[in-house]
Motif scaffolding. Structure first.
Motif, mmCIF file in Angstrom:
data_model
loop_
_atom_site.group_PDB
_atom_site.id
_atom_site.type_symbol
_atom_site.label_atom_id
_atom_site.label_comp_id
_atom_site.label_asym_id
_atom_site.label_seq_id
_atom_site.Cartn_x
_atom_site.Cartn_y
_atom_site.Cartn_z
ATOM 1 N N MET A 79 -50.845 -17.542 -2.835
ATOM 2 C CA MET A 79 -50.780 -18.323 -4.077
ATOM 3 C C MET A 79 -52.155 -18.890 -4.409
ATOM 4 S SD MET A 79 -47.567 -18.236 -4.982
ATOM 5 C CE MET A 79 -46.024 -17.836 -4.216
ATOM 6 N N VAL C 191 -45.826 -8.750 -8.116
ATOM 7 C CA VAL C 191 -44.867 -9.564 -7.371
ATOM 8 C C VAL C 191 -44.033 -8.681 -6.458
ATOM 9 C CG1 VAL C 191 -42.895 -11.103 -7.565
ATOM 10 C CG2 VAL C 191 -44.814 -11.342 -9.137
ATOM 11 N N HIS D 24 -40.142 -17.163 -3.357
ATOM 12 C CA HIS D 24 -41.533 -16.742 -3.257
ATOM 13 C C HIS D 24 -41.920 -15.880 -4.464
ATOM 14 C CE1 HIS D 24 -45.112 -16.221 -0.929
ATOM 15 N NE2 HIS D 24 -45.023 -14.911 -0.924
ATOM 16 N N ALA D 25 -41.039 -14.930 -4.807
ATOM 17 C CA ALA D 25 -41.319 -14.030 -5.921
ATOM 18 C C ALA D 25 -41.433 -14.802 -7.227
ATOM 19 C CB ALA D 25 -40.228 -12.968 -6.017
ATOM 20 N N ALA D 26 -40.528 -15.759 -7.427
ATOM 21 C CA ALA D 26 -40.550 -16.510 -8.674
ATOM 22 C C ALA D 26 -41.830 -17.332 -8.783
ATOM 23 C CB ALA D 26 -39.325 -17.423 -8.747
ATOM 24 N N LEU D 28 -44.705 -16.766 -7.302
ATOM 25 C CA LEU D 28 -45.849 -15.871 -7.498
ATOM 26 C C LEU D 28 -45.869 -15.349 -8.928
ATOM 27 C CD1 LEU D 28 -48.217 -14.429 -6.183
ATOM 28 C CD2 LEU D 28 -46.662 -12.598 -5.535
#
Lengths: 104, 349, 550, 217
Positions: A79, C191, D24-26, D28
């Motif tokens: 991130m 993603v 995590h995907a959301a 990112l």
């Protein structure tokens, strides 16, 4: 219906909330101070030098928002990478275009 | 290619030493390219035949990697090509630094023609005559969109931009007739924006100049315009009471009111005539009216040519007092830039 | 080792087809099941149909342009018609075919399969990006075909803002809309690749195809927003005269070029990188050998995606950019040669001591290598400052980028289409026809575009409707080549569609290729794998022929 | 009813293996979207910088006409809204759904206040003849280059305003969803992800304000 815990006036819960709000509160105060500095400089002593200081202060504000409000400092390296890469690419855009404009 | 060339010529005519050097550069680069790619072509072909599925050949190999080999074929071709970068860059910088004694021709690109003006004031449309053996500097600007003045025989082109002067120079070394193009797409008749460059011996050239019937040189024409547009009302000789003097201004740094300086080059002078209020100059209140859309591009070029002259030849102090009493803003424009409205989007049928 | 592991490790092992659930194609047949699907595989096929339609529009325009150029004085069309035709060709091919071609179709279909995921991370977003794409695309194409735009695909100011009298604004709006589709696709890929990999699928176990799509997605994300805002400024300029690119107000048309090429140069790598990914799958499969220098090729993809953002100024050497900027941009452009050389040499080395089958996809891949090399090296010619002063804006440039975009992207697209067609549809295409069309395309392409290098160096400017007669001969050759090329394009459209009904049933892995996508059935079930895969093997683990085996 | 906590969690969509992967995907995905937002605005910042370099005097003339104090007040308003948004996120993590909704409504109110002030500022600009594109005479007629900066100011603030309006709309929609119990149990993730967006719109304004109103005065 999920279980509901009554915590109406539970001092422990309130204390936990204030604990969590310390960082946002710090960010809030810092941002307000930076803003005051920028506004003060712009209103009272506008000059070329002041412009550069203002840009420096903006960079501090951006860092504050990213690190504390958006919690990048607690994030995974991935991130952090994506938080950074946008600014890096803005740097490429600015750098290469200014290379042309400043040497014309 | 040029009008008299053979129909299946595979190499363009060249008319300058620099063009010949460009040819050598591209030939040498082609040789290097072949050295780099022919092994790939041969390799792909040979491997495809030799190692065809079913052929009985030695296919023994291991998973071991030769890092040096991989680094080698990454970096050696790159290093070799850098030589051509340096060669090309040196020639490019030569093309950007015209000799001081170059003959200066003004060019204006407009939809869809080229206008050239020789220093003596001789004007041409689309075609250009130049002498051999003399550096020719073309100072150019566009009146509307972006064009590009392209002379293949000289292996050179530079784009003409609206609102800003750009330059190219060349030195022809043999007489002949060569093509000129616009090579940046500029609208409907882009492909009609071409002409002929006639390179002549110096004797023929002066003969041509003598017969082209020009009444006044660029600077002289600029001088009469300077009076006609009422510039003399304020910019009188070396007098700096009402406005800054223009004597000896060209090429000098000028201090701006907002801080910093800017060099008084062609583009600066043109910009100041068009938009005096833009980036005000230190020491003078902004009182000059804007001539934006009032003075056409070719007249601007003449005015700049006049201001560019060194003060001694220009004799600014001997200029007459204003010829026109009316304020310049109401001087009837001799030709206003033909501009289409930005709102003129046609309605869909 | 469990039986499951064996099938994963060696996809040649046939799996039982008895009692398996219906595959994604046969799960449902209603229109609704297609237009409201969130299955990445069905969306990929929607894209395939859409971009094929756009390709046909762009190709017809190209054919008409070549038709017009048979005669020098432009008698066939008026100059306005000609200008509109090459604008249709450029805009449609660049924005609506080349940029989405491989990522939106093969990428969409294969990335989840290759990394062992059930779907992309955001399936509904994926469907939305198709609707955005087709919405913007139809809008622009309708505008281009009915009204016409004459600015070229580059939309240079001030021609596009002030001086053109054609329907520029709708075309721009369509291109802006399509940009969002690119962004959403790129976001979904990044993603997915980061978060959805199957257990054991580490970064260096991913096929190069996935690596190149990761790199492309980064370009989508980092470049597209800049072109979006630039074109918005262009629309504002044309509609309200805001003047940022208008020199009469002190604006600067060169600034438009900077902002435009900041995206549009990397866009070349949006077109090329996925093609490199496809070739990196085809060559090892048809040589039955591990990809040479896997890590170098993987890193080269990322290197290309970043270096490409530093070189856009080489489109502007003669456009009034400063000398210093020109020097820097030229030098940096030469650096692009490094990662490109890595790829080409490594594909060639992969063939060495392989066991090569010259089936259709491999023919395309070999053609790709040759044409890409020529296109890439002529790119270095153009990056050389003084050669650029001669060749800028001529047919040399046209030939160069067609070698990259047709020789590169188009050949990779067709190669990949034949390679994965059995996986997409469950049907085999007719091999003989495939080879014939691959050879037609290779010959037709070279006959069309090689003469254009000569034309360019001879000094013929591009976008010329009415050219001097001495260029006619080479133009006729080029147009003749275009006819062969057209035939090469028409064959696959016919026999691939024919194969949907009459083709032989495809096995799970017709090419004995490695990679997770070949371990599932052809066509795959809705959720890609009957059992979620676990990966414990390297990519391209084709058998090594060590001394012991020989 | 207002002082209760709810369990916090998310419903896992079928393409994900587990809640962690989805979260995590959301996260990112939103960060990547914000990267594209930054580059979108960067194009405008680039133009502003070039205008600052090419026409310092004209830019100054235009900047002096902008409503410095409204801009400054608006920056403060957004910083406050960022604080309330942080509050909403913290409360959501603790499961204080009612209080979270209140914080979200406060954030939406501050966002609306920003838009109101912005609207008033546009009105003042209009009254001062600083809107050349609507066809009215322009206050700085003799200085065409200043028009560029004025126009850029409108494009940038309008684009930011559009983002903020969208933000307020989404916030109100989520607050409406969250007025029923069970929101945090199924969709706590959304408020986290949305919080990133809100902070980032704030961050964009933090750049816009000095670049358009302050630097070059």
């Amino acid at each position: 219906m999920s279980t509901q815990l009554s915590i109406a006036h539970d001092p422990a819960a309130r204390h936990a909330l204030w604990q969590r709000m310390r960082v946002p509160a710090f960010a809030f105060v810092a941002l307000m101070l930076f803003l005051a500095a920028i506004v003060g400089l712009g209103a009272l002593a506008p000059s070329r030098t002041a412009s550069f200081i203002e840009i420096g202060l903006v960079a501090c504000m951006i860092l504050t928002v990213l690190l504390f409000s958006m919690e990048v400092r607690l994030e995974t390296p991935l991130m952090r990478f994506f938080a950074l890469i946008g600014f890096a690419w803005v740097g490429i855009l600015f750098g290469m275009v200014l290379l042309d404009y400043l040497s014309r | 290619m040029n009008p008299n060339d053979h129909p299946i010529a595979l190499w363009p005519a060249s008319a300058s030493a620099s063009a010949v050097e460009t040819d050598w550069l591209i030939l040498a680069f082609t040789v290097l390219t072949l050295l780099l790619v022919v092994p790939i072509f041969i390799g792909v072909t040979i491997f495809a035949i030799r190692y065809r599925d079913g052929n009985k050949v030695n296919r023994q190999h291991s998973d071991r990697r030769d890092r040096m080999l991989e680094l080698g074929w990454m970096l050696i071709p790159f290093t070799l090509t850098l030589f051509f970068f340096a060669w090309g860059a040196r020639m490019f910088m030569d093309h950007k630094n015209p000799p001081a004694n170059a003959t200066r021709i003004e060019a204006i690109g407009k939809q869809w023609m080229w206008k050239f003006q020789h220093p003596g004031g001789e004007a041409e449309i689309n075609d250009l005559h130049v002498p051999t053996g003399e550096p020719i500097l073309i100072n150019m600007i566009s009146q509307d969109v972006i064009h590009s003045l392209y002379i293949p025989a000289m292996r050179i082109q530079v784009e003409t931009l609206p609102g800003r002067y750009t330059q190219l120079w060349f030195q022809a070394d043999r007489p002949g007739t060569f093509r000129i193009y616009c090579s940046e797409f500029c609208g409907t008749d882009h492909s009609a924006m071409d002409g002929l460059l006639t390179v002549m011996t110096p004797a023929d050239y002066s003969d041509w100049l003598a017969h082209s019937g020009s009444s006044a040189s660029m600077a002289e024409a600029g001088k009469s315009l300077f009076s006609a547009y009422g510039c003399t009302g304020c910019h009188r000789g070396t007098d700096t009471d009402r406005a800054p003097t223009l004597a000896g201004l060209y090429g000098r740094p000028v201090r701006l009111a907002g801080g910093g300086t800017v060099a008084a080059d062609d583009s600066f002078l043109r910009d100041k005539i068009q938009n005096p209020g833009h980036n005000p100059i230190a020491g003078y209140p902004q009182v000059m009216p804007s001539f934006n859309g009032i003075i056409p591009e070719d007249e601007l070029t003449r005015l700049v040519a006049y201001i560019r002259q060194p003060p001694t030849t220009r004799k600014l102090s001997a200029l007459p007092t204003p010829l026109i009493e009316a304020p310049p803003s109401i001087v009837a424009p001799s030709s206003v830039l033909a501009q289409r409205s930005p709102l003129a989007e046609p309605s869909l049928p | 080792m469990s039986p499951l592991d064996i099938t994963l490790r060696d996809p040649e092992t046939p799996r039982s087809t008895l009692g398996r659930p219906p595959d994604y194609l046969h799960e449902a047949h209603t229109l609704r099941s297609w237009f409201f699907t969130t299955d990445h595989k069905r969306i990929a096929l929607l894209y395939l149909a859409t971009i094929t339609a756009f390709f046909v529009v762009g190709a017809i325009a190209a054919g008409l342009v070549r038709l017009s150029l048979i005669v020098p004085n432009g008698q066939i069309f008026t100059s306005d018609t000609y200008n509109k035709l090459f604008t249709v060709h450029g805009v449609v091919m660049v924005w609506f075919f080349l940029i989405p071609s491989i990522p939106a179709t093969f990428g969409n279909f294969l990335i989840p399969l290759m990394i062992g995921a059930k779907d992309l991370a955001f399936p509904r977003l994926n469907l939305l990006s198709w609707y955005v794409f087709i919405g913007g695309g139809l809008f622009t194409v309708a505008d281009l075909v009915i009204g016409g735009v004459d600015t070229g695909w580059t939309f240079y100011a001030p021609l596009s803002t002030t001086f053109s009298n054609t329907y520029v604004v709708p075309a721009l709006i369509g291109v802006i809309i399509v940009g969002f589709s690119s962004i959403l696709t790129g976001l979904n890929f990044v993603v997915t690749i980061h978060t959805m990999r199957a257990p054991g699928m580490t970064w260096f176990r991913m096929p190069i195809f996935v690596w190149t799509h990761y790199a492309v997605s980064l370009i989508f994300l980092l470049g597209t927003p800049v072109i979006t805002i630039t074109l918005i400024l262009l629309v504002m300029e044309r509609s309200f005269g805001i003047g940022v690119f208008d020199p009469r107000l002190g604006g600067d048309p060169v600034l438009f070029e900077h902002l435009f090429w900041f995206y549009s140069h990397p866009a070349v790598y949006i077109m090329v990188l996925p093609g490199m990914g496809v070739i990196s799958e085809i060559v090892p499969a048809f040589a039955q050998k591990r990809l040479f220098g896997y890590r170098f090729v993987a890193y080269a993809s990322l290197a290309l995606a970043s270096i490409t953002f530093f070189v856009w100024g080489h489109h502007m050497f003669v456009n009034g950019e400063s000398n210093l900027a020109a020097l820097v941009f030229s030098l940096l452009s030469f650096a692009v040669a490094v990662p490109s050389a890595v790829k080409v040499y490594n594909w060639t080395a992969t063939m060495y001591k392989g066991s090569i089958r010259l089936q259709t996809p491999m023919l395309y891949a070999m053609g790709y290598i040759g044409l890409f090399v020529l296109g890439g090296l002529t790119g270095l010619f153009l990056a050389t400052l003084s050669i650029n002063e001669h060749t800028h804006g001529t047919y040399f440039v046209v030939a160069h980028f067609h070698y990259i975009m047709v020789g590169g992207t188009m050949l990779a697209f067709l190669g990949g289409l034949h390679f994965w067609w059995p996986k997409f549809t469950g049907k085999m295409y007719p091999e003989a026809w495939g080879r014939v069309s691959a050879i037609f395309i290779f010959i037709g392409f070279n006959v069309t575009f090689f003469p254009q290098f000569l034309l360019g160096y001879l000094g013929m400017p591009r976008r010329y409707h009415d050219y001097p007669p001495e260029f006619q001969l080479l133009n006729i050759v080029s147009s003749a080549g275009a006819t062969i090329l057209a035939a090469g394009y028409i064959f696959p459209m016919i026999y691939l569609i024919w194969s949907l009904w009459f083709g032989r049933q495809a096995p799970s892995n017709p090419w004995q290729a490695k990679g997770l996508e070949w371990t599932t059935t052809s066509p795959p079930p809705t959720h890609n794998f009957e059992t979620p895969p676990t990966v414990d093997f390297a990519p391209y683990d084709y058998p090594l022929r060590t001394p012991a085996d020989v | 009813m207002s002082d209760v906590t709810f369990p916090v969690g998310i419903d896992v969509h079928e393409q994900f293996a587990n809640a962690d992967q989805q979260r995590h995907a959301a996260q990112l995905g939103m960060w990547i979207w914000l990267v594209t937002e930054l580059l979108l605005f960067a194009g405008l910042f680039m133009v502003a910088l070039v205008l600052h370099i090419m026409h310092p005097g004209s830019v100054r003339a235009a900047v002096l006409h902008f409503k410095f104090w409204i801009g400054a007040a608006n920056t403060a308003v957004l910083i406050c809204s960022s604080f309330t948004m942080s509050g909403a996120i913290m409360l959501s993590r603790m499961g204080w759904q009612r209080w979270m909704v209140r914080c979200m409504l406060a954030t939406a109110a501050l966002g609306s206040l920003f838009l109101l002030l912005k609207g008033y500022e546009y009105y003042l600009d209009y009254a001062e003849h600083m809107m050349p594109f609507v066809g009215q005479p322009y206050a700085l007629e003799g200085d065409p280059a200043s028009r560029l900066f004025t126009n850029l100011y409108f494009v940038t603030t309008a684009l930011h305003g559009a983002h903020l309006t969208t933000g307020v709309a989404i916030l109100l929609w989520m607050a409406w969803q969250a007025h029923r119990p069970g929101f945090l149990q199924a969709r706590q993730n959304r408020i986290e992800v949305y919080g990133l967006y809100w902070h980032f719109i704030d961050l964009i304004w933090i750049i816009v304000f000095p670049l358009l109103y302050v630097v070059g005065r």
